[in-house]
Design a protein around this motif. Sequence first.
Motif, PDB file in Angstrom:
ATOM      1  N   PRO A 174       0.781  -1.234   0.000  1.00 52.62           N
ATOM      2  CA  PRO A 174       0.000   0.000   0.000  1.00 52.62           C
ATOM      3  C   PRO A 174       0.816   1.289   0.000  1.00 52.62           C
ATOM      4  N   ASP A 175       2.054   1.242   0.478  1.00 51.95           N
ATOM      5  CA  ASP A 175       2.852   2.467   0.530  1.00 51.95           C
ATOM      6  C   ASP A 175       4.337   2.114   0.616  1.00 51.95           C
ATOM      7  N   ALA A 176       5.171   3.142   0.530  1.00 50.04           N
ATOM      8  CA  ALA A 176       6.617   2.946   0.501  1.00 50.04           C
ATOM      9  C   ALA A 176       7.141   2.288   1.780  1.00 50.04           C
ATOM     10  N   GLY A 177       6.567   2.648   2.919  1.00 49.88           N
ATOM     11  CA  GLY A 177       7.037   2.079   4.186  1.00 49.88           C
ATOM     12  C   GLY A 177       6.808   0.581   4.269  1.00 49.88           C
ATOM     13  N   THR A 178       5.619   0.130   3.887  1.00 51.11           N
ATOM     14  CA  THR A 178       5.340  -1.307   3.953  1.00 51.11           C
ATOM     15  C   THR A 178       6.156  -2.059   2.907  1.00 51.11           C
ATOM     16  N   LEU A 179       6.374  -1.451   1.752  1.00 49.42           N
ATOM     17  CA  LEU A 179       7.234  -2.069   0.734  1.00 49.42           C
ATOM     18  C   LEU A 179       8.654  -2.218   1.272  1.00 49.42           C
ATOM     19  N   ALA A 180       9.188  -1.173   1.879  1.00 45.62           N
ATOM     20  CA  ALA A 180      10.566  -1.198   2.377  1.00 45.62           C
ATOM     21  C   ALA A 180      10.764  -2.261   3.453  1.00 45.62           C
ATOM     22  N   VAL A 181       9.778  -2.434   4.326  1.00 46.73           N
ATOM     23  CA  VAL A 181       9.884  -3.443   5.385  1.00 46.73           C
ATOM     24  C   VAL A 181       9.797  -4.857   4.806  1.00 46.73           C
ATOM     25  N   ALA A 182       8.846  -5.068   3.901  1.00 52.77           N
ATOM     26  CA  ALA A 182       8.597  -6.406   3.371  1.00 52.77           C
ATOM     27  C   ALA A 182       9.578  -6.816   2.281  1.00 52.77           C
ATOM     28  N   GLU A 183       9.977  -5.869   1.435  1.00 50.94           N
ATOM     29  CA  GLU A 183      10.790  -6.183   0.252  1.00 50.94           C
ATOM     30  C   GLU A 183      11.838  -5.091   0.046  1.00 50.94           C
ATOM     31  N   PRO A 184      12.833  -5.003   0.940  1.00 53.19           N
ATOM     32  CA  PRO A 184      13.803  -3.909   0.833  1.00 53.19           C
ATOM     33  C   PRO A 184      14.554  -3.881  -0.497  1.00 53.19           C
ATOM     34  N   ALA A 185      14.821  -5.010  -1.094  1.00 53.71           N
ATOM     35  CA  ALA A 185      15.530  -5.016  -2.382  1.00 53.71           C
ATOM     36  C   ALA A 185      14.661  -4.394  -3.476  1.00 53.71           C
ATOM     37  N   ILE A 186      13.365  -4.639  -3.435  1.00 53.77           N
ATOM     38  CA  ILE A 186      12.477  -4.050  -4.443  1.00 53.77           C
ATOM     39  C   ILE A 186      12.319  -2.555  -4.189  1.00 53.77           C
TER      40      ILE A 186
ATOM     41  N   ILE B 198      12.430  12.981  -6.009  1.00 56.50           N
ATOM     42  CA  ILE B 198      11.734  11.703  -5.862  1.00 56.50           C
ATOM     43  C   ILE B 198      10.819  11.857  -4.652  1.00 56.50           C
ATOM     44  N   VAL B 199       9.513  11.655  -4.873  1.00 60.50           N
ATOM     45  CA  VAL B 199       8.531  11.854  -3.809  1.00 60.50           C
ATOM     46  C   VAL B 199       7.736  10.568  -3.603  1.00 60.50           C
ATOM     47  N   PHE B 200       7.622  10.159  -2.347  1.00 55.14           N
ATOM     48  CA  PHE B 200       6.727   9.069  -1.952  1.00 55.14           C
ATOM     49  C   PHE B 200       5.662   9.683  -1.057  1.00 55.14           C
ATOM     50  N   ASN B 201       4.424   9.785  -1.525  1.00 55.82           N
ATOM     51  CA  ASN B 201       3.320  10.231  -0.674  1.00 55.82           C
ATOM     52  C   ASN B 201       2.820   9.013   0.089  1.00 55.82           C
ATOM     53  N   THR B 202       2.642   9.160   1.388  1.00 53.92           N
ATOM     54  CA  THR B 202       2.201   8.039   2.209  1.00 53.92           C
ATOM     55  C   THR B 202       0.981   8.464   3.011  1.00 53.92           C
ATOM     56  N   GLY B 203      -0.167   7.916   2.625  1.00 53.74           N
ATOM     57  CA  GLY B 203      -1.424   8.216   3.300  1.00 53.74           C
ATOM     58  C   GLY B 203      -2.198   9.322   2.603  1.00 53.74           C
ATOM     59  N   ALA B 204      -3.499   9.278   2.760  1.00 52.87           N
ATOM     60  CA  ALA B 204      -4.383  10.252   2.109  1.00 52.87           C
ATOM     61  C   ALA B 204      -4.052  11.681   2.531  1.00 52.87           C
ATOM     62  N   GLY B 205      -3.676  11.874   3.785  1.00 52.14           N
ATOM     63  CA  GLY B 205      -3.353  13.208   4.273  1.00 52.14           C
ATOM     64  C   GLY B 205      -2.120  13.805   3.618  1.00 52.14           C
ATOM     65  N   ALA B 206      -1.285  12.961   3.021  1.00 58.84           N
ATOM     66  CA  ALA B 206      -0.086  13.422   2.317  1.00 58.84           C
ATOM     67  C   ALA B 206      -0.308  13.482   0.811  1.00 58.84           C
ATOM     68  N   GLY B 207      -1.536  13.203   0.376  1.00 58.04           N
ATOM     69  CA  GLY B 207      -1.840  13.289  -1.048  1.00 58.04           C
ATOM     70  C   GLY B 207      -1.792  11.973  -1.796  1.00 58.04           C
ATOM     71  N   GLN B 208      -1.604  10.855  -1.097  1.00 61.03           N
ATOM     72  CA  GLN B 208      -1.611   9.567  -1.790  1.00 61.03           C
ATOM     73  C   GLN B 208      -3.044   9.245  -2.209  1.00 61.03           C
ATOM     74  N   THR B 209      -3.231   8.973  -3.508  1.00 65.56           N
ATOM     75  CA  THR B 209      -4.570   8.664  -4.015  1.00 65.56           C
ATOM     76  C   THR B 209      -4.681   7.239  -4.539  1.00 65.56           C
ATOM     77  N   VAL B 210      -3.559   6.626  -4.886  1.00 63.87           N
ATOM     78  CA  VAL B 210      -3.548   5.217  -5.285  1.00 63.87           C
ATOM     79  C   VAL B 210      -2.706   4.491  -4.249  1.00 63.87           C
TER      80      VAL B 210
ATOM     81  N   PRO C 153      10.063  24.532   0.628  1.00 62.05           N
ATOM     82  CA  PRO C 153       9.281  23.312   0.679  1.00 62.05           C
ATOM     83  C   PRO C 153       8.183  23.300  -0.393  1.00 62.05           C
ATOM     84  N   PRO C 154       7.783  22.107  -0.792  1.00 62.03           N
ATOM     85  CA  PRO C 154       6.709  22.015  -1.792  1.00 62.03           C
ATOM     86  C   PRO C 154       5.370  22.390  -1.161  1.00 62.03           C
ATOM     87  N   GLY C 155       4.421  22.780  -2.017  1.00 63.24           N
ATOM     88  CA  GLY C 155       3.055  23.131  -1.657  1.00 63.24           C
ATOM     89  C   GLY C 155       2.558  22.754  -0.386  1.00 63.24           C
TER      90      GLY C 155
END
Length: 119
Positions: free
Chosen positions: A53-65, A89-101, A117-119
């Motif tokens: 669902p997001d960069a954090g869960t990807l990094a924990v589960a599959e750090p090489a990917i 390079i931007v990773f939005n994590t959570g709806a409050g940070a603008g993640q929509t997918v 800083p950005p918007g």
Amino acid sequence: MAGEPQADCLFCKIVAGDVPATVVRESATTVAFRDINPQAPTHVLVIPRVHYPDAGTLAVAEPAIAADVLTEAAAVAAQDKTDASGYRIVFNTGAGAGQTVFHAHAHVLGGRGLNWPPG
């Protein structure tokens, strides 16, 4: 099951080829495609082929990917010739940070001034 394609995920459908996208790079673990609503001259999304669902869960589960996503982001910047002038390079994590997918993805932005800083 974690990492498995999700039937209701737009990015899983792009990985599967069921939804069209302007693909600019592919690797064994990632797909990179142009954003349909670009915020800069270069605006490419780099996604893992596996679903998390997001960069954090990807990094924990599959750090090489997760590392592959970053490697491909740098390759996109070089391919679009924004590496010398600078890119973000931007990773939005959570709806409050603008993640929509809710499939981990990196936005590669470049080709214009990117104030901080950005918007």
